[in-house]
Design an enzyme around this catalytic site. Structure first.
Site, PDB file in Angstrom:
ATOM      1  N   ASP A  95       7.723  -3.270  -1.393  1.00  0.00           N
ATOM      2  CA  ASP A  95       8.210  -1.908  -1.643  1.00  0.00           C
ATOM      3  C   ASP A  95       7.156  -0.824  -1.445  1.00  0.00           C
ATOM      4  OD1 ASP A  95       6.490  -2.328  -3.724  1.00  0.00           O
ATOM      5  OD2 ASP A  95       7.988  -2.280  -5.309  1.00  0.00           O
ATOM      6  N   GLU A 117      10.652 -10.582  -0.085  1.00  0.00           N
ATOM      7  CA  GLU A 117      10.840 -10.003  -1.428  1.00  0.00           C
ATOM      8  C   GLU A 117      11.893  -8.883  -1.384  1.00  0.00           C
ATOM      9  OE1 GLU A 117       8.069  -7.610  -4.054  1.00  0.00           O
ATOM     10  OE2 GLU A 117       7.482  -9.614  -4.678  1.00  0.00           O
ATOM     11  N   GLU A 131       8.589   3.340  -5.010  1.00  0.00           N
ATOM     12  CA  GLU A 131       8.846   1.974  -4.539  1.00  0.00           C
ATOM     13  C   GLU A 131      10.322   1.605  -4.497  1.00  0.00           C
ATOM     14  OE1 GLU A 131       6.517   2.790  -6.788  1.00  0.00           O
ATOM     15  OE2 GLU A 131       4.612   2.116  -5.951  1.00  0.00           O
ATOM     16  N   HIS A 212      -1.198   0.938 -12.892  1.00  0.00           N
ATOM     17  CA  HIS A 212      -1.399   1.825 -11.738  1.00  0.00           C
ATOM     18  C   HIS A 212      -0.175   2.642 -11.332  1.00  0.00           C
ATOM     19  CE1 HIS A 212       0.988  -0.582  -8.919  1.00  0.00           C
ATOM     20  NE2 HIS A 212       0.527  -1.630  -9.540  1.00  0.00           N
ATOM     21  N   ARG A 214       2.622   5.254 -10.427  1.00  0.00           N
ATOM     22  CA  ARG A 214       2.602   6.712 -10.253  1.00  0.00           C
ATOM     23  C   ARG A 214       3.391   7.445 -11.332  1.00  0.00           C
ATOM     24  NH1 ARG A 214       1.224   5.607  -5.242  1.00  0.00           N
ATOM     25  NH2 ARG A 214       0.110   7.195  -4.044  1.00  0.00           N
ATOM     26  N   HIS A 244      -7.773  -0.213 -11.610  1.00  0.00           N
ATOM     27  CA  HIS A 244      -7.293   0.045 -10.243  1.00  0.00           C
ATOM     28  C   HIS A 244      -8.136   1.143  -9.595  1.00  0.00           C
ATOM     29  CE1 HIS A 244      -4.490   1.183  -7.038  1.00  0.00           C
ATOM     30  NE2 HIS A 244      -3.839   0.062  -7.260  1.00  0.00           N
TER      31      HIS A 244
END
Ligand code: UD1
Ligand code: UDP
Length: 397
Positions: A95, A117, A131, A212, A214, A244
């Site tokens: 994604d 996936e 994503e 991590h 957003r 990260h």
């Protein structure tokens, strides 16, 4: 059959590594690899661990990159590679911006896309952002959808897409099982690992943390850090947090937690070391997709610092709980797991809803039109319900 695998971030590389290794050993297939370099250091760690050589490296990463800048550099770079290679199939994973830009570039050139996936959904375009959108777009243009579980297949069927769906298991379990074997089979390596972290205290329970997303930038991360600082005041825990490399994460975490006793902020770990660390964890706090899939295989309790997950299977099985990003919910859930051994034991069960280590073989069989038994065909699977915040198993204790 000429297959071009394209990936660019750490999790894509980990999950594509076993497939790429196996494609290279398949005589009917000519396998080429293009890395976009969406991540630089974190991708290179994985490439060297799995000894994968890229035929093309687009080196698109920039410090503080924007989604549109990254997307446009990636689509242009992948397009040039497609023009040169002219593959029969392009494999994209998951994604990320790399996956979505790559799938669109292939679609525009009428090249078949295989989505590894496929079918994970939260049903909410804002979580995870961007994503959820990326994954839907890749599925929309894919001819081959490799769904890891029956739940993800059900999501795809619901959308009436054009491609064919195969339930393969998630290749992350192929990568994890191989890595566990390597750690188990090499005593010198195991000793080396232990020596690498002399500050680890075997008398304290290890809480392993990653984060991590957003949608948690800003307030979410400040709140997560406040929870960690509070938890570290307990004398019986140590917190290890490989931070990260995204500066939006790093700035908050470093400025808030770098002086806290019993919190170890470290650089992103090489996959081998991270697996070793997961094996030692008492519990894991994360917003990572991959870690949600790996920890159940290792029998490690996971608290997911998000409001919703596209990986509901382990939540349904009771080994993963969703706690969001509020300081109070995180500290409460961790304390319940620390202070109630029976609750911890009920979370610390080894289960494998995401794969059995054979996903790569199934994907290749599907591509070659060979027969194979789909993952979960025998055992059944979760019911397709999506898991949301406030898991009953934790909130009721
Ligand atoms: C990306 C993916 C996300 C995936 C995550 C895994 C998108 C939109 N996001 O998010 O789906 O879960 O990777 O980690 O595709 N950086 C480095 N070195 C690295 C990696 C990152 O310096 O090796 C820094 C750079 O400043 C870069 C920034 O991190 O600009 C953000 O990287 P980016 O790939 O845009 O976003 P992630 O948050 O890593
Ligand atoms: N991981 C790693 N080193 C670390 C942290 C995570 O190798 O320091 C691995 C982890 O085991 C998993 C993957 O990276 O396989 C997850 O990556 P990330 O959390 O960046 O992305 P997501 O899975 O959320 O897309």
């Amino acid at each position: 059959m000429k297959i071009l695998s394209v990936f660019g971030t750490r999790p894509e590389a980990i999950k594509m590594a076993p497939l790429v290794q196996r494609l290279a050993r398949t005589p009917e297939i000519e396998s080429l690899v293009c890395v976009t370099g969406q991540h630089r250091q974190m991708l290179d760690q994985v490439m060297s661990l799995f000894q994968i050589r890229a035929d093309f490296d687009l080196a698109v990463m920039q410090p503080n990159q924007t989604l549109n800048g990254l997307f446009s550099r990636t689509i242009a770079g992948v397009d040039d590679v497609l023009a040169e290679v002219r593959p029969d199939v392009v494999l994209a994973h998951g994604d990320t911006s790399t996956a979505c830009a790559c799938a669109m570039a292939a679609f525009h050139r009428r090249i078949a896309v295989g989505h590894v996936e496929a079918g994970l959904r939260t049903g909410n375009l804002a979580m995870p952002f961007p994503e959820e959108m990326n994954r839907r777009v890749v599925d929309c243009v894919s001819e081959w959808m490799f769904a890891p579980t029956l739940t993800s297949k059900a999501n795809l069927l619901h959308e009436h897409l054009q491609g064919r769906i195969f339930v393969t298991g998630n290749t992350v379990i192929d990568a994890l099982a191989a890595t566990c074997d390597r750690l188990r089979g090499d005593a010198a390596l195991a000793r080396q690992m232990a020596q690498r972290y002399p500050w680890m205290d075997s008398g304290r329970k290890l809480i392993l943390v990653t984060g991590h997303r957003r949608e948690s930038f800003g307030e979410g991360f400040r709140s997560i850090c406040a929870a960690l600082a509070q938890l570290a005041q307990r004398g019986d825990v140590q917190i290890v947090y490989p931070v990260h490399m995204n500066p939006a994460v790093r700035d908050v975490v470093m400025s808030t937690l770098s002086r806290c006793e019993r919190i170890h902020l470290i650089e992103p770990l090489e996959y081998l070391n991270f697996v070793w660390m997961m094996q030692r964890a008492h519990l894991i706090l994360t917003d990572s997709g991959g870690v949600q899939e790996e920890a159940p295989y290792l029998g490690k309790p996971v608290l997911v610092m998000r409001e919703v997950t596209e990986r509901p299977e382990a939540v349904a099985a009771g080994t993963v709980a969703i706690v969001g990003t509020s300081t109070q919910r995180i500290t409460q859930a961790v304390e319940h797991l620390l202070d109630q051994p029976e609750l911890h034991a009920s979370f610390a069960r080894r289960i494998n809803p995401y794969g059995d280590g054979e996903a790569s073989g199934r994907i290749i069989a599907a591509l070659l039109g060979q027969p194979f038994q789909e993952f979960g065909a025998a055992a059944g699977d979760a019911d397709g319900a999506r898991a949301h915040a406030s898991s009953p198993s934790l909130s009721s204790h």
